[in-house]
Design a protein around this motif. Structure first.
Motif, short mmCIF file in Angstrom:
data_model
loop_
_atom_site.label_atom_id
_atom_site.label_comp_id
_atom_site.label_asym_id
_atom_site.label_seq_id
_atom_site.Cartn_x
_atom_site.Cartn_y
_atom_site.Cartn_z
N GLU A 162 -17.59 29.35 -40.55
CA GLU A 162 -18.96 29.85 -40.52
C GLU A 162 -18.95 31.32 -40.12
OE1 GLU A 162 -23.25 28.85 -38.35
OE2 GLU A 162 -21.43 27.78 -37.77
N TYR A 163 -19.66 32.12 -40.89
CA TYR A 163 -19.79 33.54 -40.54
C TYR A 163 -20.89 33.71 -39.50
CZ TYR A 163 -16.69 35.08 -44.27
OH TYR A 163 -15.59 35.29 -45.06
N PRO A 164 -20.73 34.68 -38.59
CA PRO A 164 -21.76 34.89 -37.55
C PRO A 164 -23.04 35.47 -38.14
CG PRO A 164 -20.08 36.60 -37.44
CD PRO A 164 -19.59 35.61 -38.45
N LYS A 165 -24.14 35.22 -37.46
CA LYS A 165 -25.44 35.80 -37.86
C LYS A 165 -25.66 37.13 -37.15
CE LYS A 165 -26.63 32.14 -40.26
NZ LYS A 165 -25.41 31.32 -40.05
N LYS A 166 -25.04 37.27 -35.99
CA LYS A 166 -25.06 38.53 -35.24
C LYS A 166 -23.70 38.69 -34.59
CE LYS A 166 -26.95 36.35 -31.07
NZ LYS A 166 -27.99 36.41 -30.01
N ILE A 167 -23.41 39.90 -34.12
CA ILE A 167 -22.06 40.20 -33.64
C ILE A 167 -22.10 40.81 -32.26
CG2 ILE A 167 -20.12 41.77 -33.99
CD1 ILE A 167 -20.36 41.28 -36.96
N ASN A 168 -21.24 40.30 -31.39
CA ASN A 168 -21.03 40.89 -30.07
C ASN A 168 -19.53 41.06 -29.89
OD1 ASN A 168 -21.46 41.76 -27.35
ND2 ASN A 168 -20.94 39.69 -26.66
N SER A 169 -19.07 42.29 -29.75
CA SER A 169 -17.65 42.57 -29.70
C SER A 169 -17.10 42.34 -28.29
CB SER A 169 -17.37 44.01 -30.15
OG SER A 169 -15.99 44.25 -30.26
N LEU A 170 -16.03 41.55 -28.17
CA LEU A 170 -15.42 41.26 -26.89
C LEU A 170 -14.55 42.43 -26.43
CD1 LEU A 170 -14.65 39.34 -24.56
CD2 LEU A 170 -12.86 38.40 -26.06
N ASN A 171 -14.82 42.92 -25.22
CA ASN A 171 -14.04 43.99 -24.59
C ASN A 171 -13.33 43.39 -23.38
OD1 ASN A 171 -13.17 46.17 -22.97
ND2 ASN A 171 -14.75 47.51 -23.76
N LEU A 172 -12.00 43.26 -23.47
CA LEU A 172 -11.26 42.57 -22.41
C LEU A 172 -11.26 43.33 -21.09
CD1 LEU A 172 -8.08 41.02 -24.09
CD2 LEU A 172 -10.17 39.87 -23.35
N THR A 173 -11.40 44.65 -21.11
CA THR A 173 -11.42 45.38 -19.85
C THR A 173 -12.73 45.17 -19.11
OG1 THR A 173 -12.17 47.39 -20.98
CG2 THR A 173 -9.80 47.12 -20.66
N LYS A 174 -13.81 44.88 -19.85
CA LYS A 174 -15.11 44.62 -19.23
C LYS A 174 -15.34 43.13 -19.01
CE LYS A 174 -17.35 48.73 -21.17
NZ LYS A 174 -18.44 49.23 -22.06
N THR A 175 -14.78 42.30 -19.88
CA THR A 175 -14.90 40.84 -19.79
C THR A 175 -13.50 40.26 -19.84
OG1 THR A 175 -17.01 40.99 -20.99
CG2 THR A 175 -16.05 38.80 -20.75
N PRO A 176 -12.79 40.21 -18.71
CA PRO A 176 -11.39 39.79 -18.72
C PRO A 176 -11.17 38.30 -18.96
CG PRO A 176 -12.11 40.27 -16.49
CD PRO A 176 -13.23 40.69 -17.38
N ALA A 177 -12.23 37.51 -18.91
CA ALA A 177 -12.11 36.07 -19.19
C ALA A 177 -13.22 35.68 -20.15
CB ALA A 177 -12.20 35.26 -17.91
N TYR A 178 -12.82 35.04 -21.25
CA TYR A 178 -13.81 34.61 -22.26
C TYR A 178 -13.38 33.27 -22.82
CZ TYR A 178 -16.19 33.96 -26.66
OH TYR A 178 -16.91 33.40 -27.69
#
Length: 264
Positions: free
Chosen positions: A214-230
């Motif tokens: 499934e393709y996303p409807k909106k996009i949020n890019s993961l930044n590991l330095t700001k969000t080290p756990a996802y």
């Protein structure tokens, strides 16, 4: 299960769909097999892909010192028109530069969002197009060195983009383009030095299929330095991006040199 190691770009294998692998020093993951499953990514630290030191990554997996000293991070990598090995002139290491620059290169047209023009070594076909998330691609000319490919790309950039709109690519907002037809319009735009190679380059259209539930409807890019756990459910892979059910996308190549633990 947990997999621990230093991120490098995902390895790929042509298929229907394309197969993706995350490769660590002592293990690997077939990412296609994880579609529809929950993943957890935890950032642990840095490790330069060149010197191996635990120094902050500056760019393309290298620390600051390595990026500005090693031959495989020279300006000619991103700007092939700056290649000088064909003249016997060194940038950082002439022997390395001869090995990379003095081999067949392809200038190509690709459809990944809109149409783009690009350069790749012949040995990187179709890997380069897969890494960019291209839906289709076609060689325009095959030339004997990187410099000739570079000046061709520069000439064509006056008429076509050399960039991909990565958000459109991930949303699957792809323009329908007749790449064969467009290729045949290009001869007049080529530099005189490379026009002879147009006629000898096979007119072969590559179509690429990605493992996407499934393709996303909106996009949020993961930044590991700001969000080290996802954590999230993997719903697709395209280019070098992992796509998750909540619209989060993770560009693996942008985080080369980052040490992570991936839990499945």
């Amino acid at each position: 299960m947990q997999y621990e190691g230093v991120l490098t770009k995902m390895q790929t294998e042509q298929g229907t769909p394309i197969q993706y692998y995350l490769v660590f020093e002592n293990s690997f993951l077939n990412m296609n097999q994880l579609l529809g499953r929950d993943l957890e990514i935890n950032f642990q630290g840095f490790k330069c892909l060149n010197c191996g030191k635990k120094k902050k990554i500056y760019r393309t997996g290298f620390c600051y010192d390595c990026f500005y000293s090693i031959p495989d991070a020279g300006d000619w990598i991103m700007r092939p028109e700056l290649s000088t090995a064909h003249l016997g002139i060194a940038d950082r290491d002439l022997e390395y530069e001869k090995k990379v620059q003095l081999q067949p290169h392809i200038v190509y047209l690709a459809s990944a969002s809109d149409m783009k023009v690009g350069v790749t070594r012949k040995t990187q076909v179709p890997t380069r197009w897969i890494d960019q998330g291209a839906s289709q691609a076609i060689p325009l000319i095959e030339v004997p060195n990187r410099y000739l490919a570079g000046i061709t790309e520069v000439a064509l950039k006056d008429h076509f983009s050399d960039k991909i709109n990565w958000k459109k690519m991930l949303l699957n907002d792809i323009m329908e383009i007749d790449l064969i037809g467009r290729r045949n319009e290009m001869h007049a735009l080529l530099p005189d030095e490379v026009k002879e190679y147009f006629e000898t380059t096979p007119e072969k259209l590559y179509t690429l299929e990605y493992p996407v539930l499934e393709y996303p409807k909106k996009i949020n890019s993961l930044n590991l330095t700001k969000t080290p756990a996802y954590s999230g459910k993997l719903t697709g892979i395209k280019g070098q991006y992992l796509m998750f059910e909540d619209g989060t996308v993770f560009n693996v190549r942008s985080y080369e040199g980052f040490e992570v633990i991936i839990s499945v």
